[in-house]
Design an enzyme around this catalytic site. Sequence first.
Site, mmCIF file in Angstrom:
data_model
loop_
_atom_site.group_PDB
_atom_site.id
_atom_site.type_symbol
_atom_site.label_atom_id
_atom_site.label_comp_id
_atom_site.label_asym_id
_atom_site.label_seq_id
_atom_site.Cartn_x
_atom_site.Cartn_y
_atom_site.Cartn_z
ATOM 1 N N VAL A 94 16.064 -3.354 -10.805
ATOM 2 C CA VAL A 94 17.336 -3.915 -10.295
ATOM 3 C C VAL A 94 18.007 -3.112 -9.193
ATOM 4 O O VAL A 94 19.043 -3.786 -8.715
ATOM 5 C CB VAL A 94 18.120 -3.406 -11.556
ATOM 6 C CG1 VAL A 94 17.857 -4.066 -12.844
ATOM 7 C CG2 VAL A 94 18.370 -2.014 -11.931
ATOM 8 N N LYS A 126 28.164 6.851 -13.618
ATOM 9 C CA LYS A 126 29.054 6.014 -14.629
ATOM 10 C C LYS A 126 30.509 6.035 -14.273
ATOM 11 O O LYS A 126 31.083 5.099 -14.759
ATOM 12 C CB LYS A 126 28.682 6.821 -16.000
ATOM 13 C CG LYS A 126 27.116 6.877 -16.314
ATOM 14 C CD LYS A 126 26.638 5.419 -16.586
ATOM 15 C CE LYS A 126 25.118 5.420 -17.090
ATOM 16 N NZ LYS A 126 24.724 4.100 -17.376
ATOM 17 N N TYR A 158 24.523 11.258 -12.198
ATOM 18 C CA TYR A 158 24.644 10.623 -13.268
ATOM 19 C C TYR A 158 25.971 10.366 -13.740
ATOM 20 O O TYR A 158 26.477 9.127 -13.622
ATOM 21 C CB TYR A 158 23.799 11.032 -14.585
ATOM 22 C CG TYR A 158 23.713 10.298 -15.714
ATOM 23 C CD1 TYR A 158 22.579 9.150 -15.912
ATOM 24 C CD2 TYR A 158 24.612 10.410 -16.756
ATOM 25 C CE1 TYR A 158 22.610 8.512 -16.925
ATOM 26 C CE2 TYR A 158 24.735 9.593 -17.848
ATOM 27 C CZ TYR A 158 23.563 8.580 -17.902
ATOM 28 O OH TYR A 158 23.449 8.034 -19.086
HETATM 29 P P1 NAD Z 1 15.560 4.353 -21.693
HETATM 30 O O1 NAD Z 1 14.921 5.125 -20.554
HETATM 31 O O2 NAD Z 1 14.913 4.122 -22.972
HETATM 32 O O3 NAD Z 1 15.919 3.068 -20.998
HETATM 33 C C1 NAD Z 1 16.202 2.864 -19.632
HETATM 34 C C2 NAD Z 1 15.738 1.581 -19.105
HETATM 35 O O4 NAD Z 1 15.977 1.252 -17.977
HETATM 36 C C3 NAD Z 1 14.137 1.579 -19.288
HETATM 37 O O5 NAD Z 1 13.509 0.494 -19.841
HETATM 38 C C4 NAD Z 1 13.687 1.791 -17.757
HETATM 39 O O6 NAD Z 1 12.366 1.071 -17.883
HETATM 40 C C5 NAD Z 1 14.758 0.939 -17.129
HETATM 41 N N1 NAD Z 1 14.861 1.412 -15.772
HETATM 42 C C6 NAD Z 1 14.988 2.290 -15.042
HETATM 43 N N2 NAD Z 1 14.978 2.038 -13.752
HETATM 44 C C7 NAD Z 1 15.005 0.811 -13.651
HETATM 45 C C8 NAD Z 1 15.020 -0.165 -12.643
HETATM 46 N N3 NAD Z 1 15.036 0.424 -11.263
HETATM 47 N N4 NAD Z 1 15.040 -1.480 -12.574
HETATM 48 C C9 NAD Z 1 14.960 -2.120 -13.955
HETATM 49 N N5 NAD Z 1 14.912 -1.237 -15.166
HETATM 50 C C10 NAD Z 1 14.890 0.003 -14.937
HETATM 51 O O7 NAD Z 1 16.977 5.046 -22.158
HETATM 52 P P2 NAD Z 1 18.251 4.683 -22.887
HETATM 53 O O8 NAD Z 1 18.943 5.642 -23.499
HETATM 54 O O9 NAD Z 1 17.863 3.137 -23.502
HETATM 55 O O10 NAD Z 1 19.145 3.906 -21.559
HETATM 56 C C11 NAD Z 1 19.751 2.668 -21.327
HETATM 57 C C12 NAD Z 1 21.200 2.818 -20.747
HETATM 58 O O11 NAD Z 1 21.823 3.617 -21.626
HETATM 59 C C13 NAD Z 1 21.204 3.471 -19.488
HETATM 60 O O12 NAD Z 1 21.986 3.069 -18.581
HETATM 61 C C14 NAD Z 1 21.606 4.995 -19.864
HETATM 62 O O13 NAD Z 1 22.522 5.558 -18.852
HETATM 63 C C15 NAD Z 1 22.720 4.427 -21.040
HETATM 64 N N6 NAD Z 1 22.847 5.484 -21.905
HETATM 65 C C16 NAD Z 1 22.207 6.272 -22.708
HETATM 66 C C17 NAD Z 1 22.578 7.192 -23.610
HETATM 67 C C18 NAD Z 1 21.819 7.829 -24.626
HETATM 68 O O14 NAD Z 1 22.140 8.884 -25.261
HETATM 69 N N7 NAD Z 1 20.490 7.323 -24.748
HETATM 70 C C19 NAD Z 1 24.118 7.614 -23.714
HETATM 71 C C20 NAD Z 1 24.851 7.014 -22.676
HETATM 72 C C21 NAD Z 1 24.413 5.820 -21.823
#
Ligand code: NAD
Length: 267
Positions: A66, A169, A165
């Site tokens: 992305v 956000k 990070y």
């Molecule tokens: P995750 O690591 O399972 O998912 C992140 C996804 O983004 C993965 O599938 C990864 O392959 C993909 N990704 C990374 N770099 C990429 C790129 N350059 N192009 C396309 N895809 C890419 O973790 P998650 O927790 O499911 O995170 C998803 C979102 O939720 C993120 O934006 C994260 O910041 C946000 N988030 C997560 C939490 C949590 O507690 N898990 C809390 C707040 C926000």
Amino acid sequence: MEKKLAGQIALVTGGSSGIGAGVALALGQAGANVVVNYSSSLKGAQEVVAQIEAAGSRAIAVQADVSQEAQVQAMFKEAIEQFGTIDILVNNAGLQKDAKFDEMTLDQWQTVININLTGQFLCAREAIREFLRRGPRPEVSLATGKIICMSSVHEVIPWAGHVNYAASKGGVKLLMQSLAQEYGDRKIRVNSIAPGAIQTPINKPAWETTQALNSLMSLIPYNRIGQPDDIGKLAVFLASDDSDYITGTSILIDGGMTVFESFATGG
Ligand code: NAD
């Protein structure tokens, strides 16, 4: 489940694992056909595609980083060729590269900003171009298009050791609100989901041992870690006409993390 998104097309970035996988499946279960973007895990994306198909919707896996403009444009082109248009974008892809600020490398800073913030810009721009090109589709939705940005409680809570990070956000918050302001009159709704701790690969050290999980619970009044399905349900709401009057807002989904549990004793 009621098919609130029947006839609509959704694109979920980072859809091969964690929250993105949960959201892609929930949108598919609600009747949307889904483009499951992945960066490296074709296998993970194929599993999500299979689950969506089992729920009765169509799905395809499309590879793209992305943060790369040409790859994002090629992904939208393929999605539109396959499904005709896009109605819902979930800007979910993201990662962490943690370091103490004085030790953070420029590469760690730029990698996080490029994926978490610039990636959301590139995908939102392609989605809005498509919404403007095709105009309203009143047969499927009151809004011409919907964008859901995956933010974090760290658009509110500063985070030492994770400055890149938190900055990404914080940037997503005003990207989302500015887009809602700029395109509201074209009936494009833009909102964020701001999760607290959700059990996914990104934060495994925070839940993989009992000790870590107990420590995490000291931050969460509701006393459980969130699941991707919790986020999936909220994404379906924000993508559906049930939220038609909601735009330009972040919805915190955090078991109460942002009411600051450590003050609970009144001390
Ligand atoms: P995750 O690591 O399972 O998912 C992140 C996804 O983004 C993965 O599938 C990864 O392959 C993909 N990704 C990374 N770099 C990429 C790129 N350059 N192009 C396309 N895809 C890419 O973790 P998650 O927790 O499911 O995170 C998803 C979102 O939720 C993120 O934006 C994260 O910041 C946000 N988030 C997560 C939490 C949590 O507690 N898990 C809390 C707040 C926000």
